[in-house]
Design a protein around this motif. Structure first.
Motif, PDB file in Angstrom:
ATOM      1  N   UNK A 123       0.849  -1.219   0.000  1.00 56.78           N
ATOM      2  CA  UNK A 123       0.000   0.000   0.000  1.00 56.78           C
ATOM      3  C   UNK A 123       0.867   1.245   0.000  1.00 56.78           C
ATOM      4  N   UNK A 130       0.867   5.660  -0.474  1.00 56.99           N
ATOM      5  CA  UNK A 130      -0.083   6.767  -0.197  1.00 56.99           C
ATOM      6  C   UNK A 130      -0.892   7.072  -1.457  1.00 56.99           C
ATOM      7  N   UNK A 171      -1.517   5.387  -4.049  1.00 58.52           N
ATOM      8  CA  UNK A 171      -2.378   4.313  -4.554  1.00 58.52           C
ATOM      9  C   UNK A 171      -3.710   4.325  -3.800  1.00 58.52           C
ATOM     10  N   UNK A 172      -3.671   4.746  -2.530  1.00 66.14           N
ATOM     11  CA  UNK A 172      -4.887   4.604  -1.719  1.00 66.14           C
ATOM     12  C   UNK A 172      -5.845   5.777  -1.911  1.00 66.14           C
ATOM     13  N   UNK A 216      -8.608   8.248  -3.272  1.00 66.69           N
ATOM     14  CA  UNK A 216      -9.705   8.043  -4.238  1.00 66.69           C
ATOM     15  C   UNK A 216      -9.392   8.728  -5.560  1.00 66.69           C
ATOM     16  N   UNK A 217      -9.854   8.175  -6.652  1.00 67.28           N
ATOM     17  CA  UNK A 217      -9.460   8.638  -7.993  1.00 67.28           C
ATOM     18  C   UNK A 217     -10.244   9.895  -8.336  1.00 67.28           C
ATOM     19  N   UNK A 218      -9.576  11.010  -8.586  1.00 66.30           N
ATOM     20  CA  UNK A 218     -10.281  12.253  -8.909  1.00 66.30           C
ATOM     21  C   UNK A 218      -9.720  12.806 -10.208  1.00 66.30           C
ATOM     22  N   UNK A 219      -9.346  11.997 -11.163  1.00 68.02           N
ATOM     23  CA  UNK A 219      -8.691  12.466 -12.398  1.00 68.02           C
ATOM     24  C   UNK A 219      -7.546  13.414 -12.032  1.00 68.02           C
ATOM     25  N   UNK A 244      -7.256  15.618  -9.803  1.00 66.03           N
ATOM     26  CA  UNK A 244      -7.544  16.837  -9.017  1.00 66.03           C
ATOM     27  C   UNK A 244      -7.657  16.409  -7.558  1.00 66.03           C
ATOM     28  N   UNK A 282     -11.710  17.684  -2.928  1.00 69.68           N
ATOM     29  CA  UNK A 282     -11.977  18.776  -1.990  1.00 69.68           C
ATOM     30  C   UNK A 282     -12.799  18.271  -0.813  1.00 69.68           C
ATOM     31  N   UNK A 283     -14.148  18.363  -0.959  1.00 69.98           N
ATOM     32  CA  UNK A 283     -14.967  18.104   0.228  1.00 69.98           C
ATOM     33  C   UNK A 283     -15.273  16.604   0.312  1.00 69.98           C
ATOM     34  N   UNK A 285     -17.352  13.153  -0.018  1.00 69.54           N
ATOM     35  CA  UNK A 285     -17.840  12.682  -1.326  1.00 69.54           C
ATOM     36  C   UNK A 285     -19.316  12.953  -1.525  1.00 69.54           C
ATOM     37  N   UNK A 286     -20.060  13.023  -0.429  1.00 68.01           N
ATOM     38  CA  UNK A 286     -21.523  12.972  -0.673  1.00 68.01           C
ATOM     39  C   UNK A 286     -21.994  14.305  -1.252  1.00 68.01           C
ATOM     40  N   UNK A 346     -26.857  12.226   2.573  1.00 71.76           N
ATOM     41  CA  UNK A 346     -25.550  12.684   3.016  1.00 71.76           C
ATOM     42  C   UNK A 346     -25.546  13.017   4.506  1.00 71.76           C
ATOM     43  N   UNK A 358      -2.617  -7.029  -7.144  1.00 70.56           N
ATOM     44  CA  UNK A 358      -2.778  -6.609  -5.744  1.00 70.56           C
ATOM     45  C   UNK A 358      -4.207  -6.104  -5.545  1.00 70.56           C
ATOM     46  N   UNK A 414      -8.454   4.323   0.477  1.00 67.48           N
ATOM     47  CA  UNK A 414      -8.620   5.024   1.766  1.00 67.48           C
ATOM     48  C   UNK A 414     -10.040   5.577   1.871  1.00 67.48           C
ATOM     49  N   UNK A 444     -16.353   8.563  -3.076  1.00 65.54           N
ATOM     50  CA  UNK A 444     -15.954   9.771  -3.819  1.00 65.54           C
ATOM     51  C   UNK A 444     -17.083  10.141  -4.762  1.00 65.54           C
ATOM     52  N   UNK A 445     -17.092  11.393  -5.176  1.00 62.52           N
ATOM     53  CA  UNK A 445     -18.271  11.947  -5.864  1.00 62.52           C
ATOM     54  C   UNK A 445     -18.643  11.146  -7.102  1.00 62.52           C
ATOM     55  N   UNK A 446     -17.634  10.855  -7.951  1.00 58.85           N
ATOM     56  CA  UNK A 446     -17.970  10.271  -9.261  1.00 58.85           C
ATOM     57  C   UNK A 446     -18.660   8.914  -9.118  1.00 58.85           C
ATOM     58  N   UNK A 486     -20.385   7.770  -6.675  1.00 59.17           N
ATOM     59  CA  UNK A 486     -21.717   7.916  -6.079  1.00 59.17           C
ATOM     60  C   UNK A 486     -22.722   8.309  -7.150  1.00 59.17           C
ATOM     61  N   UNK A 515     -13.509   3.085  -8.287  1.00 68.37           N
ATOM     62  CA  UNK A 515     -12.553   2.733  -7.226  1.00 68.37           C
ATOM     63  C   UNK A 515     -12.220   1.242  -7.221  1.00 68.37           C
TER      64      UNK A 515
END
Lengths: 121, 172, 372, 100
Positions: free
Chosen positions: A37, A39, A41-42, A44-47, A49, A52-53, A55-56, B76, C82, C87, C159-161, C163, C249
């Motif tokens: 593991x 850092x 890699x863990x 979340x994928x945000x293209x 970017x 920010x806040x 996820x919800x 949320x 793997x 996170x 994460x937003x996408x 969801x 994810x």
């Protein structure tokens, strides 16, 4: 021993077999794969970017309104199945009943279309 | 053997029920409720209500809970905002224990009465499982005709109500 | 399905074997379909597609097996990749989402009859793992539970996408589930039963279901694409859309688990459509008895062995007919462009639903005149 | 204990669990899940009584109870969203404005 003759024995047996197999298949990589593991890699994928806040996000009416209308039309489908299975027994009397039922629900459907509740733009 | 399986599934359903009302995370509670409904569907099947079992999975577990899950996903709600329980005043707790005792006493004594009140007025109870749906339908469309039509009106009322509430306050 | 009350052991073994036969078929569909799709995509785009992966190159002097080794190689790679929990992900539901999708898809497959019946040790065994009074509604119920896998995958990925992707594709799936439910009512009206074995027997004597209820066949085919998030209803993981939708994810074996569920659901819905509209495992106008006597005359074996050949023929016919739909899935994927989300939902709610309702009413009235 | 009697016992216990949720959970979503449990307990009681007594009326009523549960959930959850939009909370303890 009479449970095996009941039609629900295969259902429970099939569920156990499938659930076990699928859990093993999707969990195998956890056991067999390497563990490194890092850092980045863990995250979340945000293209790329930085996220920010949390996820919800805020509420959009159209999603839960679809789900609500789905329940009501699902109930209609279940009752129509009940009518369809005894179509021969009920004859024309049954057809008029089901016709009334579908007509009432059609009025609701027309209301939804007129009220533009399911606007997706 | 069937009684054993029925008892096992029933107890499992009860444990899931207790487990789900003490959850803090609403999505976990929704998932437990869905599995609870599916177990109840199997219980209906073992009681020879085959179409009720299928309808239970399609309507309850497959449709109503979808709205719960959608709502929880979209509302949320941060987990810490969900307080655990509100057992603040003792009267409520005593009232609840009273209800529990009353219900259990009533249920235990009513079993005998139920059997005598309806001395097997068997209208149509085939033991062949393959005819259950057809007979339930035949009975519903002849004796419960008006209830069936009223169901249509009930659904329309809910439809219009839900749309009005959802569309209310569409100022922007 | 009047099962005589016979020694329990033969019956349980038969049930277990039936479950594993269909499970085997369903598990084979995913790798073979990936191979077919990649080769077919290549052919439609005038290129070769996978043809390198071979086994024991020296022995077969580098023969590429037309790329048949490709799905095998993918499977092995996925197993040893793997697998970790990103996170902030909700661990239990992140793990549970693919399991729900694939388990419900596998449970759906259990309702498909792959043969008429076999008499073993004097016991009549109906070749269908789950034979409930509600027949194919069992499949409908299990596919209704599949929506939660998608919704959970979206929610658990924190994460937003994912969801939004999860919400959008589950909203799409439930919208088309109504039309699928309504589309299957006319066959019930015509055949008068939920039991797939009886429906196939009726179709073997008379015409196929597609001639009696063509509109239902069309609606059901369209909803098949939407129910499995396949192109042109590919919003969930369309490249031009929200990153990878609810699959953002996921990686490795878990990611392919979603596709295992998707391909199994495609096979199940194709097999259901075959059973309801294209005569299931029976050859056209050839009932079970005719086939049995024909095989007996051909191979001069007595009934006990001839029936197994008949079962193989039935299984082959079912797989061939379902393969027609699977190839349709693949071919449509390379020809039709993807729907925009509002067009897709408009089609589901404002076009398919009225047609399905009208179809039910028209079938009922026409049948009323014929039968009463 | 025959099957239907067991079913009636389970429906009573399920009813009590639902009642506990409705009375003692402060979040409105959990209360609505409690209501769903109550309606399901009623369904189970109907089916068990139908099997015990021997006629199918119980199973027919199950579908009507299901419709009521569906309509109640549909309108109730639309109300919960409208409530959340106004007060941005689903905790019933915070909704004390009516008392003025």
């Amino acid at each position: 021993m009479d449970f095996i003759a009941s039609p629900y024995f295969p259902v429970l047996l099939a569920f156990l077999v499938n659930a076990a197999m699928m859990t093993v298949v999707s969990g195998m990589a956890l056991v067999l794969g390497p563990k490194k593991p890092t850092k980045t890699k863990l995250e979340p994928y945000e293209c790329g970017i930085p996220s920010k806040d949390s996820a919800r996000t805020r509420i959009a009416a159209k999603y839960y309104l679809t789900a609500i209308l789905f329940i009501l039309f699902d109930i209609e489908t279940v009752f129509l199945y009940l009518w369809a299975i005894s179509f021969d027994k009920l004859g024309w009397f049954g057809v008029t009943e089901a016709g009334l039922f579908v007509a009432t629900l059609l009025v609701g459907y027309v209301y939804i279309i007129k009220r533009d509740a399911l606007r997706w733009e | 053997m069937t009684t054993f399986v029925f008892a096992f599934l029933g107890i499992l359903a009860l444990f899931l029920g207790v487990f789900l009302i003490t959850r803090r995370n609403p999505v976990a509670a929704a998932m437990l409720l869905i599995s609870d409904f599916v177990i109840l569907a199997v219980l209906y099947g073992l009681l020879d209500a085959h179409f009720a079992a299928a309808a239970q999975v399609i309507v309850y577990a497959g449709a109503i809970m979808v709205v719960f899950v959608f709502l929880i996903m979209m509302l949320n709600i941060p987990n810490e905002q969900i307080r655990f329980t509100r057992v603040t005043n003792i009267e409520w707790l005593l009232a609840f224990v009273g209800i529990v005792a009353a219900v259990i006493v009533a249920q235990a004594s009513s079993l005998g009465w139920l059997q005598t009140a309806f001395p097997n007025a068997a209208r149509i109870l085939p033991n062949a499982p393959s005819e259950n749906t057809r007979n339930v339908a035949a009975l519903m469309f002849t004796d419960y005709l008006w209830s069936f039509e009223l169901v249509g009106f009930l659904i329309i009322a809910a439809m219009i109500g839900a749309v009005v509430i959802a569309k209310q306050g569409r100022k922007h | 399905m009047t099962e005589t009350n016979m020694p329990i052991i033969v019956q349980t073994i038969a049930t277990v074997l039936k479950i594993f036969v269909l499970l085997g078929i369903a598990l084979q569909v995913a790798p073979i379909m990936t191979w077919i799709e990649r080769r077919q995509m290549a052919v439609t785009q005038r290129r070769l597609g996978p043809n390198r992966v071979g086994i024991l190159p020296k022995l077969f002097n580098n023969w590429g097996f037309f790329g048949l080794g490709q799905p095998l190689a993918d499977a092995v790679k996925l197993l040893f990749k793997e697998d970790f929990f990103p996170e902030g992900v909700h661990k239990t539901f992140y793990f549970l989402a693919p399991v729900i999708i694939s388990t419900t898809a596998m449970m759906c497959t259990m309702g498909i009859p792959f043969g008429h019946s076999v008499v073993v040790f004097g016991q009549y065994i109906d070749l269908r793992p789950v034979s409930l009074d509600v027949g194919f509604l069992f499949l409908f119920a299990m596919s209704a539970l599949g929506v939660y896998g998608v919704a959970l995958a979206g929610w658990a990925s924190n994460s937003k996408y994912p969801l939004l992707g999860g919400l959008r594709s589950s909203a799409q799936m439930i919208s088309y589930e109504i039309s699928m439910g309504l589309a299957l009512i006319p066959p019930v009206l015509i055949f008068g039963t939920f039991d797939l074995q009886k429906i196939i027997a009726l179709q073997a004597q008379g015409f196929w279901g597609i001639f009696y209820a063509p509109v239902s066949f069309l609606i059901f085919t369209v909803t098949m694409f939407a129910e499995t998030n396949r192109l042109p209803f590919d919003l969930a993981e369309g490249e031009s859309e929200l990153v990878a939708g609810f699959l953002t994810e996921y990686g490795g074996m878990r990611w392919s688990q979603f596709f295992l569920g998707e391909y199994t659901m495609m096979f199940t819905l194709s097999a259901l459509s075959t059973c309801l509209f294209l005569g299931g495992y029976e050859l056209p106008f050839v009932t079970h008895e005719m086939l049995l006597s024909f095989v007996q005359k051909l191979t001069t074996l007595d009934v006990a062995f001839a029936q197994w050949i008949v079962v193989l023929i039935n299984l082959g016919v079912l797989i061939l007919k379902s393969a027609f739909f699977l190839l349709l899935f693949a071919q449509v994927r390379f020809t039709l462009p993807r729907f925009r989300y509002d067009q897709l939902m408009r089609l589901g709610w404002k076009v398919l639903l009225p047609i399905a309702l009208a179809n039910v009413v028209v079938t009922a009235i026409v049948l009323g005149f014929i039968r009463f | 204990m025959s099957l239907p009697e067991l079913g009636l016992l389970f429906s009573v216990l399920l009813f009590l669990i639902g009642l506990f949720a409705v009375m003692f959970r402060s979040n409105i979503l959990f209360q609505m899940m409690g209501i769903e449990l109550l309606l399901n307990a009623a369904n189970l009681a109907f089916v068990s009584a139908s099997k015990m007594v021997g006629n199918l009326d119980g199973q027919v009523v199950v579908f009507f109870v299901m419709t009521i549960a569906a309509c109640e959930a549909a309108v109730g959850l639309a109300l919960v969203v409208a409530l959340y939009r106004e007060r941005s909370t689903t905790e019933t303890d915070d909704l004390t404005l009516l008392r003025g």
